[in-house]
Design a protein around this motif. Structure first.
Motif, PDB file in Angstrom:
ATOM      1  N   ALA A 101     -82.249  24.434 -23.806  1.00 20.77           N
ATOM      2  CA  ALA A 101     -81.333  24.305 -22.668  1.00 20.77           C
ATOM      3  C   ALA A 101     -80.875  22.855 -22.611  1.00 20.77           C
ATOM      4  O   ALA A 101     -81.573  21.994 -22.074  1.00 20.77           O
ATOM      5  CB  ALA A 101     -82.005  24.698 -21.362  1.00 20.77           C
ATOM      6  N   GLY A 102     -79.715  22.573 -23.207  1.00 21.21           N
ATOM      7  CA  GLY A 102     -79.232  21.191 -23.253  1.00 21.21           C
ATOM      8  C   GLY A 102     -80.152  20.329 -24.096  1.00 21.21           C
ATOM      9  O   GLY A 102     -80.455  20.648 -25.243  1.00 21.21           O
ATOM     10  N   LYS A 103     -80.658  19.240 -23.512  1.00 22.31           N
ATOM     11  CA  LYS A 103     -81.559  18.352 -24.258  1.00 22.31           C
ATOM     12  C   LYS A 103     -83.018  18.759 -24.112  1.00 22.31           C
ATOM     13  O   LYS A 103     -83.905  18.121 -24.696  1.00 22.31           O
ATOM     14  CB  LYS A 103     -81.385  16.915 -23.787  1.00 22.31           C
ATOM     15  N   TYR A 104     -83.273  19.821 -23.350  1.00 20.70           N
ATOM     16  CA  TYR A 104     -84.645  20.275 -23.136  1.00 20.70           C
ATOM     17  C   TYR A 104     -84.948  21.526 -23.946  1.00 20.70           C
ATOM     18  O   TYR A 104     -84.058  22.318 -24.254  1.00 20.70           O
ATOM     19  CB  TYR A 104     -84.893  20.564 -21.646  1.00 20.70           C
ATOM     20  N   ILE A 105     -86.232  21.690 -24.272  1.00 20.98           N
ATOM     21  CA  ILE A 105     -86.661  22.890 -24.981  1.00 20.98           C
ATOM     22  C   ILE A 105     -87.931  23.431 -24.314  1.00 20.98           C
ATOM     23  O   ILE A 105     -88.598  22.724 -23.551  1.00 20.98           O
ATOM     24  CB  ILE A 105     -86.942  22.622 -26.478  1.00 20.98           C
ATOM     25  N   ALA A 106     -88.247  24.678 -24.606  1.00 22.82           N
ATOM     26  CA  ALA A 106     -89.468  25.296 -24.092  1.00 22.82           C
ATOM     27  C   ALA A 106     -90.093  26.134 -25.186  1.00 22.82           C
ATOM     28  O   ALA A 106     -89.389  26.847 -25.916  1.00 22.82           O
ATOM     29  CB  ALA A 106     -89.157  26.160 -22.868  1.00 22.82           C
ATOM     30  N   ASP A 107     -91.430  26.029 -25.315  1.00 19.42           N
ATOM     31  CA  ASP A 107     -92.142  26.924 -26.232  1.00 19.42           C
ATOM     32  C   ASP A 107     -92.177  28.301 -25.567  1.00 19.42           C
ATOM     33  O   ASP A 107     -92.741  28.441 -24.485  1.00 19.42           O
ATOM     34  CB  ASP A 107     -93.575  26.439 -26.468  1.00 19.42           C
ATOM     35  N   ALA A 108     -91.591  29.289 -26.201  1.00 16.25           N
ATOM     36  CA  ALA A 108     -91.468  30.595 -25.544  1.00 16.25           C
ATOM     37  C   ALA A 108     -91.994  31.719 -26.420  1.00 16.25           C
ATOM     38  O   ALA A 108     -91.766  31.749 -27.627  1.00 16.25           O
ATOM     39  CB  ALA A 108     -90.003  30.857 -25.188  1.00 16.25           C
ATOM     40  N   SER A 109     -92.688  32.626 -25.761  1.00 15.97           N
ATOM     41  CA  SER A 109     -93.108  33.865 -26.413  1.00 15.97           C
ATOM     42  C   SER A 109     -91.997  34.877 -26.191  1.00 15.97           C
ATOM     43  O   SER A 109     -91.764  35.320 -25.068  1.00 15.97           O
ATOM     44  CB  SER A 109     -94.421  34.372 -25.795  1.00 15.97           C
ATOM     45  N   ILE A 110     -91.285  35.208 -27.244  1.00 16.21           N
ATOM     46  CA  ILE A 110     -90.132  36.095 -27.142  1.00 16.21           C
ATOM     47  C   ILE A 110     -90.577  37.530 -27.399  1.00 16.21           C
ATOM     48  O   ILE A 110     -91.225  37.811 -28.406  1.00 16.21           O
ATOM     49  CB  ILE A 110     -89.032  35.712 -28.159  1.00 16.21           C
ATOM     50  N   MET A 111     -90.220  38.416 -26.489  1.00 19.00           N
ATOM     51  CA  MET A 111     -90.546  39.832 -26.646  1.00 19.00           C
ATOM     52  C   MET A 111     -89.254  40.625 -26.797  1.00 19.00           C
ATOM     53  O   MET A 111     -88.390  40.575 -25.924  1.00 19.00           O
ATOM     54  CB  MET A 111     -91.335  40.357 -25.443  1.00 19.00           C
ATOM     55  N   GLY A 112     -89.146  41.335 -27.892  1.00 11.52           N
ATOM     56  CA  GLY A 112     -87.981  42.188 -28.105  1.00 11.52           C
ATOM     57  C   GLY A 112     -88.300  43.621 -27.746  1.00 11.52           C
ATOM     58  O   GLY A 112     -89.272  44.193 -28.254  1.00 11.52           O
ATOM     59  N   ILE A 113     -87.514  44.216 -26.856  1.00  8.17           N
ATOM     60  CA  ILE A 113     -87.711  45.605 -26.448  1.00  8.17           C
ATOM     61  C   ILE A 113     -86.374  46.330 -26.454  1.00  8.17           C
ATOM     62  O   ILE A 113     -85.312  45.705 -26.608  1.00  8.17           O
ATOM     63  CB  ILE A 113     -88.346  45.716 -25.042  1.00  8.17           C
ATOM     64  N   ASP A 114     -86.437  47.632 -26.261  1.00 10.17           N
ATOM     65  CA  ASP A 114     -85.215  48.411 -26.084  1.00 10.17           C
ATOM     66  C   ASP A 114     -84.618  48.022 -24.733  1.00 10.17           C
ATOM     67  O   ASP A 114     -85.226  48.288 -23.696  1.00 10.17           O
ATOM     68  CB  ASP A 114     -85.556  49.900 -26.111  1.00 10.17           C
ATOM     69  N   PRO A 115     -83.457  47.366 -24.701  1.00  9.71           N
ATOM     70  CA  PRO A 115     -82.921  46.851 -23.424  1.00  9.71           C
ATOM     71  C   PRO A 115     -82.676  47.948 -22.392  1.00  9.71           C
ATOM     72  O   PRO A 115     -82.811  47.714 -21.194  1.00  9.71           O
ATOM     73  CB  PRO A 115     -81.621  46.158 -23.837  1.00  9.71           C
ATOM     74  N   GLY A 116     -82.330  49.147 -22.842  1.00 12.02           N
ATOM     75  CA  GLY A 116     -82.078  50.233 -21.903  1.00 12.02           C
ATOM     76  C   GLY A 116     -83.320  50.728 -21.204  1.00 12.02           C
ATOM     77  O   GLY A 116     -83.235  51.420 -20.185  1.00 12.02           O
TER      78      GLY A 116
ATOM     79  N   VAL B 257     -90.096  35.553 -22.600  1.00 10.17           N
ATOM     80  CA  VAL B 257     -88.640  35.720 -22.599  1.00 10.17           C
ATOM     81  C   VAL B 257     -88.379  37.079 -23.236  1.00 10.17           C
ATOM     82  O   VAL B 257     -88.850  37.351 -24.346  1.00 10.17           O
ATOM     83  CB  VAL B 257     -87.928  34.604 -23.384  1.00 10.17           C
ATOM     84  N   ILE B 258     -87.663  37.929 -22.531  1.00  7.75           N
ATOM     85  CA  ILE B 258     -87.412  39.288 -23.019  1.00  7.75           C
ATOM     86  C   ILE B 258     -85.967  39.394 -23.483  1.00  7.75           C
ATOM     87  O   ILE B 258     -85.045  38.947 -22.786  1.00  7.75           O
ATOM     88  CB  ILE B 258     -87.702  40.322 -21.915  1.00  7.75           C
ATOM     89  N   MET B 259     -85.775  40.008 -24.658  1.00  6.90           N
ATOM     90  CA  MET B 259     -84.436  40.162 -25.205  1.00  6.90           C
ATOM     91  C   MET B 259     -84.345  41.485 -25.969  1.00  6.90           C
ATOM     92  O   MET B 259     -85.375  42.113 -26.268  1.00  6.90           O
ATOM     93  CB  MET B 259     -84.095  38.986 -26.124  1.00  6.90           C
ATOM     94  N   PRO B 260     -83.142  41.936 -26.320  1.00  8.33           N
ATOM     95  CA  PRO B 260     -82.993  43.177 -27.099  1.00  8.33           C
ATOM     96  C   PRO B 260     -83.712  43.075 -28.442  1.00  8.33           C
ATOM     97  O   PRO B 260     -83.609  42.066 -29.139  1.00  8.33           O
ATOM     98  CB  PRO B 260     -81.480  43.298 -27.271  1.00  8.33           C
ATOM     99  N   ILE B 261     -84.411  44.119 -28.810  1.00 11.23           N
ATOM    100  CA  ILE B 261     -85.244  44.094 -30.002  1.00 11.23           C
ATOM    101  C   ILE B 261     -84.426  43.899 -31.279  1.00 11.23           C
ATOM    102  O   ILE B 261     -84.858  43.207 -32.218  1.00 11.23           O
ATOM    103  CB  ILE B 261     -86.092  45.389 -30.087  1.00 11.23           C
ATOM    104  N   LYS B 262     -83.226  44.470 -31.346  1.00 12.87           N
ATOM    105  CA  LYS B 262     -82.408  44.343 -32.555  1.00 12.87           C
ATOM    106  C   LYS B 262     -82.009  42.901 -32.809  1.00 12.87           C
ATOM    107  O   LYS B 262     -81.967  42.443 -33.960  1.00 12.87           O
ATOM    108  CB  LYS B 262     -81.174  45.234 -32.447  1.00 12.87           C
TER     109      LYS B 262
END
Length: 437
Positions: A117-132, A226-231
């Motif tokens: 996010a701009g000049k900042y960053i975050a260590d994130a555990s990203i989870m991909g799921i079916d968005p629907g 952080v949750i996002m679409p799995i594809k």
């Protein structure tokens, strides 16, 4: 004798001895209130457990994992490797969807990335799921919205995700307060370049632009995700694997699995009562499965004896009340022996006499049950107030079925307690009763 005359006579007889009737009813009030309050505390404990677990996630979601993990072997009293039975792939996902009571199914892919996010960053555990399936899976979005089937580059950020300036050393990062970043307003991106933002950043790695559409609660297990679409996450994984191959110069260098088997699958069940049943069916298919209801059942089992003791204490009070009702009715028979004899002489049937005394006993039980419920609600309110002030999770809860059941139970106890005295009244000789002074 019709019902109206029966009720009128029963009430008049009870009101002739107001003090004795009051004391008998008071015994029923105490017995009813004791049972209801004790049972309500047990119910409140279970509800408290459920609320505590729901802060960790949905009680209706089952976590499914591939078979072949470590399991406990009772024979050897040690952990051993379970034999792998089947792959947790798209075929398995379709099998889960066909199970009765299943509302939604979503495969899960997880990856650790930088959220920029701009000049900042975050260590994130990203989870991909079916968005629907996000809404059905019970994720709590406190700001913005959740993912929908139409989303591709959208993400939902956990409220516990913290950003920092990558140019600062570790000591300065921990010493300073994390910057406040409004992820819903910032331009965001994801990258697997662990040197991003420093002089050693790899310019060949292009961050993937994403848009935050919602925020999760800052509490619970999902607060740091952080949750996002799995594809979309699978595309990032594929790019990362290709990059790692180029860096190593070997086609087999990547340690990441190329298998299409999922790390995890989430299964949403329609009702909590059906979770254990569906979970067992999934296990029967050869997969490992667990849910928060496992923890809930374990908690309930731990406190089962305590709840039984609380119920027994209340039951003792009701037994004492039943004895008091029996004593009152017996005393009434001795005092009204002549009256019973006159009733028989003028044509009252044995059934009418029995109904009269049972009606009186039922009135005592019913009135005591009604007042007892009112008292129970008052005590329950005080228990919850004191518990809240003390910061305790213990609470008292009186559902409608408990209130109605307590009144019916008190009435039934009254009728049962009055049965033997009523039978005694029926057996009195009319002539002997009339001669009694």
């Amino acid at each position: 004798m019709n019902t109206r005359d029966l009720i009128d006579m029963a009430l008049r007889n009870l009101l002739k001895r107001k003090l004795r009737t009051f004391l008998t009813v008071l015994g029923v009030v105490i017995g009813t209130a004791s049972i209801v309050v004790m049972v309500s505390i047990g119910i409140g404990m279970n509800q408290g457990f459920a609320q505590q677990l729901e802060s960790w996630g949905s009680l209706q979601v089952i976590n499914v994992y591939p078979s072949g993990g470590m399991i406990y072997d009772e024979a050897s009293d040690s952990m051993k490797q379970e034999k792998k039975q089947d792959e947790l792939n798209s075929k398995a996902v379709e099998q889960f969807r066909q199970i009765e009571h299943v509302e939604a199914v979503s495969p899960v892919v997880e990856e650790y990335l930088y959220l920029v996010a701009g000049k900042y960053i975050a260590d994130a555990s990203i989870m991909g799921i079916d968005p629907g399936a996000m809404e059905a899976l019970g994720y709590r979005v406190v700001e913005g919205r959740g993912l929908t089937a139409e989303d591709s580059k959208a993400i939902v950020v956990g409220g516990g995700v913290e950003f920092y300036d990558p140019k600062l050393n570790w000591e300065m990062r921990y010493a300073s307060e994390p910057p406040q970043v409004d992820v819903l307003q910032e331009k965001l991106s994801l990258t697997y370049d662990w040197n991003y933002g420093t002089r050693n950043a790899d310019k060949s790695i292009k961050p993937v632009k994403v848009e935050a559409v919602g925020k999760l609660s800052a509490e619970g297990n999902d607060s740091w995700r952080v949750i996002m679409p799995i594809k979309e996450l699978e595309k990032i994984q594929k790019d990362r694997q290709e990059w790692e191959k180029k860096q190593s110069g070997s086609q087999n260098a990547s340690s990441r699995s190329q298998s299409k088997e999922y790390q995890q699958v989430l299964v949403k069940v329609d009702e909590i009562e059906n979770v254990q049943k569906v979970q067992q069916q999934i296990k029967d298919l050869g997969f490992r499965a667990s849910s928060l209801t496992d923890e809930l059942e374990a908690m309930k089992e731990t406190t089962k004896m305590l709840r039984l003791v609380l119920g027994a204490i209340g039951a003792i009070s009701m037994v004492v009340a039943a004895i008091s009702i029996t004593n009152t009715m017996v005393m009434a028979i001795y005092e009204r022996t002549k009256e019973i004899g006159i009733m028989k002489v003028i044509g009252a049937s044995l059934k009418d006499i029995k109904r009269l005394f049972l009606t009186e006993a039922a009135f005592i039980g019913f009135s005591g049950g009604i007042v007892g419920i009112i008292v129970s609600f008052g005590i329950s309110f005080l228990v919850n107030v004191v518990a809240a002030q003390q910061g305790s999770t213990m609470q008292s809860s009186i559902p409608l079925w408990l209130a109605l059941g307590a009144v019916a139970f008190a009435t039934g106890v009254g009728i049962l307690a009055g049965y033997l005295p009523a039978k005694r009244a029926m057996k009195l000789s009319a002539l002997t009763a009339i001669k009694t002074e």
